[in-house]
Design an enzyme around this catalytic site. Sequence first.
Site, PDB file in Angstrom:
ATOM      1  N   THR A 132     -30.922   9.928   4.977  1.00  0.00           N
ATOM      2  CA  THR A 132     -31.991  10.878   4.658  1.00  0.00           C
ATOM      3  C   THR A 132     -32.093  10.990   3.144  1.00  0.00           C
ATOM      4  O   THR A 132     -31.117  11.336   2.472  1.00  0.00           O
ATOM      5  CB  THR A 132     -31.672  12.250   5.273  1.00  0.00           C
ATOM      6  OG1 THR A 132     -31.451  12.074   6.676  1.00  0.00           O
ATOM      7  CG2 THR A 132     -32.806  13.238   5.053  1.00  0.00           C
ATOM      8  N   GLU A 153     -33.482   8.591  10.638  1.00  0.00           N
ATOM      9  CA  GLU A 153     -32.768   8.786  11.906  1.00  0.00           C
ATOM     10  C   GLU A 153     -32.837  10.255  12.316  1.00  0.00           C
ATOM     11  O   GLU A 153     -32.641  11.134  11.494  1.00  0.00           O
ATOM     12  CB  GLU A 153     -31.310   8.336  11.738  1.00  0.00           C
ATOM     13  CG  GLU A 153     -30.494   8.437  12.994  1.00  0.00           C
ATOM     14  CD  GLU A 153     -31.179   7.768  14.193  1.00  0.00           C
ATOM     15  OE1 GLU A 153     -31.480   6.569  14.113  1.00  0.00           O
ATOM     16  OE2 GLU A 153     -31.446   8.460  15.193  1.00  0.00           O
ATOM     17  N   LYS A 168     -38.959  12.988   8.072  1.00  0.00           N
ATOM     18  CA  LYS A 168     -37.571  13.397   8.360  1.00  0.00           C
ATOM     19  C   LYS A 168     -37.280  14.774   7.750  1.00  0.00           C
ATOM     20  O   LYS A 168     -36.739  15.664   8.413  1.00  0.00           O
ATOM     21  CB  LYS A 168     -36.606  12.340   7.801  1.00  0.00           C
ATOM     22  CG  LYS A 168     -35.150  12.720   7.850  1.00  0.00           C
ATOM     23  CD  LYS A 168     -34.616  12.870   9.255  1.00  0.00           C
ATOM     24  CE  LYS A 168     -33.232  13.480   9.264  1.00  0.00           C
ATOM     25  NZ  LYS A 168     -32.750  13.767  10.597  1.00  0.00           N
ATOM     26  N   ASN A 225     -36.640  18.337  10.017  1.00  0.00           N
ATOM     27  CA  ASN A 225     -35.433  19.157   9.891  1.00  0.00           C
ATOM     28  C   ASN A 225     -35.767  20.564   9.402  1.00  0.00           C
ATOM     29  O   ASN A 225     -35.226  21.551   9.898  1.00  0.00           O
ATOM     30  CB  ASN A 225     -34.442  18.500   8.912  1.00  0.00           C
ATOM     31  CG  ASN A 225     -33.475  17.582   9.640  1.00  0.00           C
ATOM     32  OD1 ASN A 225     -33.568  17.410  10.842  1.00  0.00           O
ATOM     33  ND2 ASN A 225     -32.551  16.987   8.912  1.00  0.00           N
ATOM     34  N   PHE A 271     -34.836  25.202  20.072  1.00  0.00           N
ATOM     35  CA  PHE A 271     -34.376  25.806  18.811  1.00  0.00           C
ATOM     36  C   PHE A 271     -34.780  27.283  18.705  1.00  0.00           C
ATOM     37  O   PHE A 271     -35.168  27.755  17.646  1.00  0.00           O
ATOM     38  CB  PHE A 271     -34.846  24.974  17.606  1.00  0.00           C
ATOM     39  CG  PHE A 271     -33.988  23.752  17.412  1.00  0.00           C
ATOM     40  CD1 PHE A 271     -33.082  23.683  16.366  1.00  0.00           C
ATOM     41  CD2 PHE A 271     -34.055  22.694  18.292  1.00  0.00           C
ATOM     42  CE1 PHE A 271     -32.250  22.583  16.217  1.00  0.00           C
ATOM     43  CE2 PHE A 271     -33.232  21.590  18.161  1.00  0.00           C
ATOM     44  CZ  PHE A 271     -32.320  21.531  17.112  1.00  0.00           C
ATOM     45  N   GLY A 314     -28.069  33.041  17.089  1.00  0.00           N
ATOM     46  CA  GLY A 314     -26.629  32.861  16.912  1.00  0.00           C
ATOM     47  C   GLY A 314     -26.207  33.219  15.499  1.00  0.00           C
ATOM     48  O   GLY A 314     -26.879  34.018  14.825  1.00  0.00           O
ATOM     49  N   CYS A 320     -26.293  17.970   8.064  1.00  0.00           N
ATOM     50  CA  CYS A 320     -27.700  17.662   7.752  1.00  0.00           C
ATOM     51  C   CYS A 320     -28.519  18.876   7.319  1.00  0.00           C
ATOM     52  O   CYS A 320     -29.062  18.892   6.211  1.00  0.00           O
ATOM     53  CB  CYS A 320     -28.364  17.001   8.943  1.00  0.00           C
ATOM     54  SG  CYS A 320     -27.772  15.337   9.201  1.00  0.00           S
ATOM     55  N   LYS A 355     -27.832  20.602   3.801  1.00  0.00           N
ATOM     56  CA  LYS A 355     -28.113  19.752   2.633  1.00  0.00           C
ATOM     57  C   LYS A 355     -29.585  19.318   2.586  1.00  0.00           C
ATOM     58  O   LYS A 355     -30.183  19.254   1.512  1.00  0.00           O
ATOM     59  CB  LYS A 355     -27.187  18.540   2.592  1.00  0.00           C
ATOM     60  CG  LYS A 355     -27.607  17.375   3.443  1.00  0.00           C
ATOM     61  CD  LYS A 355     -26.806  16.126   3.142  1.00  0.00           C
ATOM     62  CE  LYS A 355     -27.125  15.012   4.115  1.00  0.00           C
ATOM     63  NZ  LYS A 355     -28.487  14.520   4.055  1.00  0.00           N
ATOM     64  N   LYS A 393     -21.009  22.582  15.835  1.00  0.00           N
ATOM     65  CA  LYS A 393     -21.627  22.719  17.160  1.00  0.00           C
ATOM     66  C   LYS A 393     -20.729  22.030  18.174  1.00  0.00           C
ATOM     67  O   LYS A 393     -19.802  21.310  17.788  1.00  0.00           O
ATOM     68  CB  LYS A 393     -23.031  22.149  17.166  1.00  0.00           C
ATOM     69  CG  LYS A 393     -23.126  20.665  16.947  1.00  0.00           C
ATOM     70  CD  LYS A 393     -24.557  20.297  17.158  1.00  0.00           C
ATOM     71  CE  LYS A 393     -24.787  18.824  17.083  1.00  0.00           C
ATOM     72  NZ  LYS A 393     -26.133  18.460  17.424  1.00  0.00           N
TER      73      LYS A 393
HETATM   74  N1  LIG Z   1     -24.853  13.008  10.954  1.00  0.00           N
HETATM   75  C1  LIG Z   1     -26.047  13.214  11.460  1.00  0.00           C
HETATM   76  O1  LIG Z   1     -26.208  13.896  12.472  1.00  0.00           O
HETATM   77  C2  LIG Z   1     -27.268  12.604  10.808  1.00  0.00           C
HETATM   78  C3  LIG Z   1     -28.470  12.552  11.534  1.00  0.00           C
HETATM   79  C4  LIG Z   1     -29.582  11.988  10.934  1.00  0.00           C
HETATM   80  C5  LIG Z   1     -29.510  11.528   9.634  1.00  0.00           C
HETATM   81  N2  LIG Z   1     -28.337  11.615   8.942  1.00  0.00           N
HETATM   82  C6  LIG Z   1     -28.305  11.086   7.578  1.00  0.00           C
HETATM   83  O2  LIG Z   1     -27.699   9.792   7.623  1.00  0.00           O
HETATM   84  C7  LIG Z   1     -26.888   9.587   6.454  1.00  0.00           C
HETATM   85  C8  LIG Z   1     -25.465   9.298   6.868  1.00  0.00           C
HETATM   86  O3  LIG Z   1     -24.950  10.432   7.518  1.00  0.00           O
HETATM   87  P1  LIG Z   1     -23.563  10.398   8.299  1.00  0.00           P
HETATM   88  O4  LIG Z   1     -23.404  11.715   8.936  1.00  0.00           O
HETATM   89  O5  LIG Z   1     -23.491   9.145   9.110  1.00  0.00           O
HETATM   90  O6  LIG Z   1     -22.558  10.272   7.049  1.00  0.00           O
HETATM   91  P2  LIG Z   1     -21.003   9.976   7.084  1.00  0.00           P
HETATM   92  O7  LIG Z   1     -20.428  10.638   5.895  1.00  0.00           O
HETATM   93  O8  LIG Z   1     -20.445  10.279   8.443  1.00  0.00           O
HETATM   94  O9  LIG Z   1     -20.915   8.385   6.895  1.00  0.00           O
HETATM   95  C9  LIG Z   1     -21.281   7.707   5.726  1.00  0.00           C
HETATM   96  C10 LIG Z   1     -20.419   6.459   5.623  1.00  0.00           C
HETATM   97  O10 LIG Z   1     -20.902   5.651   4.548  1.00  0.00           O
HETATM   98  C11 LIG Z   1     -19.767   5.049   3.940  1.00  0.00           C
HETATM   99  N3  LIG Z   1     -20.132   4.494   2.635  1.00  0.00           N
HETATM  100  C12 LIG Z   1     -20.279   5.135   1.446  1.00  0.00           C
HETATM  101  N4  LIG Z   1     -20.628   4.238   0.487  1.00  0.00           N
HETATM  102  C13 LIG Z   1     -20.717   3.024   1.095  1.00  0.00           C
HETATM  103  C14 LIG Z   1     -21.049   1.701   0.647  1.00  0.00           C
HETATM  104  N5  LIG Z   1     -21.354   1.433  -0.615  1.00  0.00           N
HETATM  105  N6  LIG Z   1     -21.031   0.689   1.554  1.00  0.00           N
HETATM  106  C15 LIG Z   1     -20.716   0.929   2.846  1.00  0.00           C
HETATM  107  N7  LIG Z   1     -20.405   2.151   3.322  1.00  0.00           N
HETATM  108  C16 LIG Z   1     -20.400   3.181   2.463  1.00  0.00           C
HETATM  109  C17 LIG Z   1     -18.759   6.179   3.903  1.00  0.00           C
HETATM  110  O11 LIG Z   1     -17.444   5.698   3.688  1.00  0.00           O
HETATM  111  C18 LIG Z   1     -18.951   6.781   5.298  1.00  0.00           C
HETATM  112  O12 LIG Z   1     -18.107   6.158   6.249  1.00  0.00           O
HETATM  113  C19 LIG Z   1     -27.055  10.835   5.594  1.00  0.00           C
HETATM  114  O13 LIG Z   1     -28.096  10.626   4.694  1.00  0.00           O
HETATM  115  C20 LIG Z   1     -27.457  11.880   6.626  1.00  0.00           C
HETATM  116  O14 LIG Z   1     -28.214  12.923   6.046  1.00  0.00           O
HETATM  117  C21 LIG Z   1     -27.216  12.130   9.510  1.00  0.00           C
END
Ligand SMILES: NC(=O)c1ccc[n+]([C@@H]2O[C@H](COP(=O)([O-])OP(=O)(O)OC[C@H]3O[C@@H](n4cnc5c(N)ncnc54)[C@H](O)[C@@H]3O)[C@@H](O)[C@H]2O)c1
Length: 435
Positions: free
Chosen positions: A118, A146, A199, A203, A244, A248, A255, A258, A315
Amino acid sequence: MAKVGIFGAGWVGLVTGVCFAELGHEVVVRDVVPEKIERLRRGEVPFHEAQVPDLLERNRERLTFTLDVDEVVDCEFLFVCVDTPPTYSGDADLSRVWRVVDELPELPGHPILVMKSTVPVGTGEKVRAGLDARGLDHVGYASNPEFLAEGHAVSDFMGPDRVVVGAFEAADTDAVASLYDGIDTPIVRTDVNSAEMIKLAANAFLMTRISFINEIANVCEATGADVVAVAAGVGLDSRLGPHFLRAGIGYGGSCFPKDSLALKQLASNSGYHFQLLSAVIEVNELQKRRVIGKLKRHLGSLHGKTVALLGLAFKPNTDDMREAPSIVLASRLLAEGADVRAWDPVADGGTLPRGVEIVPSVADAVRGADAAVIVTEWDELRGLASEETRTAMANPLIIDGRNLLDPAETRLAGFTYEGIGRQAFAGDPSPTPTP
Ligand SMILES: NC(=O)c1ccc[n+]([C@@H]2O[C@H](COP(=O)([O-])OP(=O)(O)OC[C@H]3O[C@@H](n4cnc5c(N)ncnc54)[C@H](O)[C@@H]3O)[C@@H](O)[C@H]2O)c1
């Protein structure tokens, strides 16, 4: 079937990886954390997310896990799924995104860099310019945000409400969309800026609904209405829908907090004060703290009182504690001088402030406690209002931060009960006034 490279083995990257493998694609997942990659190679999932272990097991021959960026060299698609946390100012920190762009090896053919992280609106244009500056003008670019939610991430990915793709070239949009063949869902084809904004706006809208119903709950408490009945009645309006609208103690997670800050900053950096979003954020911060007022109303000073925090993850069905309301609650309770015991079935509580005692079971948490607070609506807590709990507690008080329990049944079982925005019942033991 395509060869797909994925940067980042977190929630989004790993779920994307195992789901694309399930759809038949060959997938290379690259991360920078050696332990993560080692565990994945052994078939272990580094976090709690249903179905991911099964998909990993089932599709092992189509999945490669690596630390080596050169292993993505022959991939046709390169998905960026790295974390984009907030900076001190609230802007999204894009340093990991830029690191991926900087690290890309010499790539043959016409691979497409696909942004799933994001990011603020305008990031795609900047990355496009960055790729061109690196001599990678033959690399396409697409935004494919996503929308999965932790706890049911795999079913969200495999059965999404829509897939959004914004690219600079129509052929790149088509190519990215074709990766989802086999999933029956509308494809929203748009420009890169709009895909990024979809996106953030989605959110923000979800958060707005949460803060809205939480404010309605607070007014319900002041006026004698019951927010659960109100939400049910409101949600049946087809213009509004039921989602939603669950009151609560506020949203948390990796997400919403931030992304709301990032959108607010994005607006203000562009000269616009996003007043509504600022209120949504403030309401959420205050909502997390309302439990403290409820506890004080029943217990007076919290100094020396034992409070059981039940559920720590932001959650249920995840062990993710990023920005979880439990962290704010634990800090506030410690500051009030309370003894805090905390339990969660999967989250390890490692990010809680020092001084919180983590215990392995609900029974351990409530033993001798002056109050139990339901912080996360785990199924394991549905039977909390039992005779066993009542006799184990020093004072049978339940503050239900997620409106998980039935108020009448809980009171009948001998507990003093307060939910969020729920009607006080005649016959409810009157709260002890705060000294
Ligand atoms: N978690 C969610 O529910 C969700 C849903 C939709 C969108 N997003 C978005 O997706 C993105 C990722 O979220 P997440 O929750 O998966 O994050 P996360 O912190 O769980 O995972 C990120 C991964 O990227 C790795 N990383 C960092 N730099 C890297 C590089 N140069 N090469 C390869 N890997 C690298 C980190 O080590 C980590 O394992 C964010 O922008 C988030 O806002 C998250």
